[in-house]
Scaffold this motif. Structure first.
Motif, PDB file in Angstrom:
ATOM      1  N   PRO A  92      50.447  30.694  85.868  1.00  0.00           N
ATOM      2  CA  PRO A  92      50.312  29.525  84.956  1.00  0.00           C
ATOM      3  C   PRO A  92      51.720  29.217  84.619  1.00  0.00           C
ATOM      4  O   PRO A  92      52.687  30.418  84.340  1.00  0.00           O
ATOM      5  N   LEU A  93      52.031  28.062  84.389  1.00  0.00           N
ATOM      6  CA  LEU A  93      53.428  27.719  83.921  1.00  0.00           C
ATOM      7  C   LEU A  93      53.378  26.513  82.947  1.00  0.00           C
ATOM      8  O   LEU A  93      52.365  25.544  83.005  1.00  0.00           O
ATOM      9  N   ARG A  94      54.189  26.469  81.944  1.00  0.00           N
ATOM     10  CA  ARG A  94      54.562  25.528  81.067  1.00  0.00           C
ATOM     11  C   ARG A  94      54.844  24.196  81.551  1.00  0.00           C
ATOM     12  O   ARG A  94      55.786  24.546  82.646  1.00  0.00           O
ATOM     13  N   TYR A  95      54.438  22.966  81.095  1.00  0.00           N
ATOM     14  CA  TYR A  95      55.047  22.179  81.579  1.00  0.00           C
ATOM     15  C   TYR A  95      56.425  21.963  81.988  1.00  0.00           C
ATOM     16  O   TYR A  95      57.004  21.475  83.096  1.00  0.00           O
ATOM     17  N   ARG A  96      57.252  22.224  80.776  1.00  0.00           N
ATOM     18  CA  ARG A  96      58.593  22.185  80.938  1.00  0.00           C
ATOM     19  C   ARG A  96      59.214  23.079  81.889  1.00  0.00           C
ATOM     20  O   ARG A  96      60.213  22.677  82.807  1.00  0.00           O
ATOM     21  N   VAL A  97      58.672  24.167  81.895  1.00  0.00           N
ATOM     22  CA  VAL A  97      59.138  25.181  83.000  1.00  0.00           C
ATOM     23  C   VAL A  97      58.962  24.658  84.584  1.00  0.00           C
ATOM     24  O   VAL A  97      59.889  24.788  85.399  1.00  0.00           O
ATOM     25  N   LEU A  98      57.743  24.175  84.768  1.00  0.00           N
ATOM     26  CA  LEU A  98      57.325  23.616  85.900  1.00  0.00           C
ATOM     27  C   LEU A  98      58.416  22.559  86.306  1.00  0.00           C
ATOM     28  O   LEU A  98      59.090  22.243  87.498  1.00  0.00           O
ATOM     29  N   GLU A  99      58.699  21.644  85.438  1.00  0.00           N
ATOM     30  CA  GLU A  99      59.529  20.459  85.531  1.00  0.00           C
ATOM     31  C   GLU A  99      60.937  21.024  85.902  1.00  0.00           C
ATOM     32  O   GLU A  99      61.414  20.297  86.623  1.00  0.00           O
ATOM     33  N   ARG A 100      61.376  21.905  85.170  1.00  0.00           N
ATOM     34  CA  ARG A 100      62.874  22.295  85.654  1.00  0.00           C
ATOM     35  C   ARG A 100      62.746  23.021  86.801  1.00  0.00           C
ATOM     36  O   ARG A 100      63.791  22.938  87.528  1.00  0.00           O
ATOM     37  N   ALA A 101      61.653  23.847  87.125  1.00  0.00           N
ATOM     38  CA  ALA A 101      61.685  24.471  88.590  1.00  0.00           C
ATOM     39  C   ALA A 101      61.739  23.409  89.860  1.00  0.00           C
ATOM     40  O   ALA A 101      61.979  23.545  90.984  1.00  0.00           O
ATOM     41  N   LEU A 102      61.267  22.099  89.539  1.00  0.00           N
ATOM     42  CA  LEU A 102      61.159  21.125  90.486  1.00  0.00           C
ATOM     43  C   LEU A 102      62.289  19.972  90.365  1.00  0.00           C
ATOM     44  O   LEU A 102      62.103  18.974  89.859  1.00  0.00           O
ATOM     45  N   ASP A 103      63.336  20.469  91.100  1.00  0.00           N
ATOM     46  CA  ASP A 103      64.719  19.698  90.484  1.00  0.00           C
ATOM     47  C   ASP A 103      64.325  18.307  91.338  1.00  0.00           C
ATOM     48  O   ASP A 103      64.045  18.264  92.680  1.00  0.00           O
ATOM     49  N   GLY A 104      64.709  17.602  90.644  1.00  0.00           N
ATOM     50  CA  GLY A 104      64.607  15.810  90.996  1.00  0.00           C
ATOM     51  C   GLY A 104      63.190  15.265  90.967  1.00  0.00           C
ATOM     52  O   GLY A 104      63.245  13.960  90.940  1.00  0.00           O
ATOM     53  N   ILE A 105      62.483  15.757  90.218  1.00  0.00           N
ATOM     54  CA  ILE A 105      61.243  14.990  89.915  1.00  0.00           C
ATOM     55  C   ILE A 105      61.219  14.647  88.643  1.00  0.00           C
ATOM     56  O   ILE A 105      61.903  14.785  87.716  1.00  0.00           O
ATOM     57  N   SER A 106      60.700  13.149  88.353  1.00  0.00           N
ATOM     58  CA  SER A 106      60.735  12.622  87.241  1.00  0.00           C
ATOM     59  C   SER A 106      59.445  13.126  86.339  1.00  0.00           C
ATOM     60  O   SER A 106      58.712  13.633  86.737  1.00  0.00           O
ATOM     61  N   GLN A 107      59.581  12.596  85.075  1.00  0.00           N
ATOM     62  CA  GLN A 107      58.466  13.272  84.191  1.00  0.00           C
ATOM     63  C   GLN A 107      57.260  12.420  84.575  1.00  0.00           C
ATOM     64  O   GLN A 107      56.162  13.254  84.570  1.00  0.00           O
ATOM     65  N   ARG A 108      57.300  11.204  84.965  1.00  0.00           N
ATOM     66  CA  ARG A 108      56.310  10.416  85.480  1.00  0.00           C
ATOM     67  C   ARG A 108      55.611  10.924  86.558  1.00  0.00           C
ATOM     68  O   ARG A 108      54.387  11.026  86.602  1.00  0.00           O
ATOM     69  N   MET A 109      56.289  11.258  87.562  1.00  0.00           N
ATOM     70  CA  MET A 109      55.717  11.769  88.836  1.00  0.00           C
ATOM     71  C   MET A 109      55.312  13.161  88.552  1.00  0.00           C
ATOM     72  O   MET A 109      54.258  13.357  89.287  1.00  0.00           O
ATOM     73  N   LEU A 110      55.868  13.815  87.798  1.00  0.00           N
ATOM     74  CA  LEU A 110      55.230  15.453  87.825  1.00  0.00           C
ATOM     75  C   LEU A 110      53.745  15.097  86.737  1.00  0.00           C
ATOM     76  O   LEU A 110      52.902  15.936  87.587  1.00  0.00           O
ATOM     77  N   THR A 111      53.795  14.037  85.833  1.00  0.00           N
ATOM     78  CA  THR A 111      52.526  13.969  85.323  1.00  0.00           C
ATOM     79  C   THR A 111      51.587  13.401  86.141  1.00  0.00           C
ATOM     80  O   THR A 111      50.502  13.829  86.341  1.00  0.00           O
ATOM     81  N   LEU A 112      51.899  12.462  87.203  1.00  0.00           N
ATOM     82  CA  LEU A 112      50.945  12.122  88.037  1.00  0.00           C
ATOM     83  C   LEU A 112      50.576  13.103  89.090  1.00  0.00           C
ATOM     84  O   LEU A 112      49.142  13.127  89.541  1.00  0.00           O
ATOM     85  N   THR A 113      51.315  13.804  89.679  1.00  0.00           N
ATOM     86  CA  THR A 113      50.865  14.795  90.666  1.00  0.00           C
ATOM     87  C   THR A 113      50.089  16.039  89.916  1.00  0.00           C
ATOM     88  O   THR A 113      49.241  16.333  90.316  1.00  0.00           O
ATOM     89  N   LEU A 114      50.194  16.273  88.534  1.00  0.00           N
ATOM     90  CA  LEU A 114      49.569  17.255  88.081  1.00  0.00           C
ATOM     91  C   LEU A 114      48.103  16.601  87.753  1.00  0.00           C
ATOM     92  O   LEU A 114      47.139  17.463  88.012  1.00  0.00           O
ATOM     93  N   ARG A 115      47.996  15.335  87.186  1.00  0.00           N
ATOM     94  CA  ARG A 115      46.700  14.873  86.905  1.00  0.00           C
ATOM     95  C   ARG A 115      45.869  14.529  88.503  1.00  0.00           C
ATOM     96  O   ARG A 115      44.627  14.933  88.465  1.00  0.00           O
ATOM     97  N   ARG A 116      46.459  14.394  89.522  1.00  0.00           N
ATOM     98  CA  ARG A 116      45.843  14.249  90.700  1.00  0.00           C
ATOM     99  C   ARG A 116      45.204  15.438  91.288  1.00  0.00           C
ATOM    100  O   ARG A 116      44.017  15.511  91.682  1.00  0.00           O
ATOM    101  N   LEU A 117      46.269  16.525  90.982  1.00  0.00           N
ATOM    102  CA  LEU A 117      45.628  17.856  91.423  1.00  0.00           C
ATOM    103  C   LEU A 117      44.458  18.506  90.658  1.00  0.00           C
ATOM    104  O   LEU A 117      43.732  18.924  91.030  1.00  0.00           O
ATOM    105  N   GLU A 118      44.710  18.010  89.381  1.00  0.00           N
ATOM    106  CA  GLU A 118      43.658  18.613  88.066  1.00  0.00           C
ATOM    107  C   GLU A 118      42.476  17.638  88.814  1.00  0.00           C
ATOM    108  O   GLU A 118      41.265  18.339  88.671  1.00  0.00           O
ATOM    109  N   ARG A 119      42.437  16.447  88.967  1.00  0.00           N
ATOM    110  CA  ARG A 119      41.320  15.529  89.253  1.00  0.00           C
ATOM    111  C   ARG A 119      40.562  16.185  90.519  1.00  0.00           C
ATOM    112  O   ARG A 119      39.398  16.045  90.522  1.00  0.00           O
ATOM    113  N   ASP A 120      41.465  16.732  91.482  1.00  0.00           N
ATOM    114  CA  ASP A 120      40.800  17.210  92.669  1.00  0.00           C
ATOM    115  C   ASP A 120      40.390  18.422  92.435  1.00  0.00           C
ATOM    116  O   ASP A 120      39.713  19.098  93.380  1.00  0.00           O
TER     117      ASP A 120
END
Length: 134
Positions: A49-77
């Motif tokens: 498990p990772l906190r949102y901000r840790v995940l965001e920092r680990a994914l260099d170049g991802i925008s906050q919006r894109m990370l949120t969308l990706t996480l929601r899609r994976l959660e929905r699936d």
């Protein structure tokens, strides 16, 4: 970030007019794999498990919006769970579900295959490009 910008909608798949179509599951996974950040998010969460901000920092170049969308899609699936601790500010943690771990394992196999065959693929592309055919 407005709600309208992050609403997760069902992928529009022509061959999945009904959920019992034999290729529907494959198409749903291919849609998810076709998204730029899915594999990297799965890889980061495979370690635990990772906190949102840790995940965001680990994914260099991802925008906050894109990370949120990706996480929601994976959660929905059903690939990950989102935990919110009622603190100020809220602490949000993401973790893979059993299904998500199984998906991440399969994706890791594909990633490893791509690493092992990168040079052969590059050589084939160079040969093709040198042939003058487009």
């Amino acid at each position: 970030m407005s709600v309208t910008n992050t609403v997760v909608r069902r992928a529009s798949l022509e061959s999945c007019g009904s959920d019992d179509h034999e290729d529907c599951g494959l198409e749903l996974i291919l849609v998810r794999l076709g998204e730029q950040w899915t594999v990297r998010v799965l890889a980061e969460l495979a370690g635990g498990p990772l906190r949102y901000r840790v995940l965001e920092r680990a994914l260099d170049g991802i925008s906050q919006r894109m990370l949120t969308l990706t996480l929601r899609r994976l959660e929905r699936d059903g690939h990950l769970l989102r935990h919110v601790e009622p603190t100020v500010p809220p602490k949000v943690t993401y973790e893979l579900t059993e299904l998500g771990h199984a998906f991440a394992t399969q994706v890791a196999t594909l990633v490893e295959w791509s690493r092992q065959h990168k040079e052969a693929i590059n050589a084939a592309q160079d040969t093709f490009d040198a042939s003058g055919r487009d």
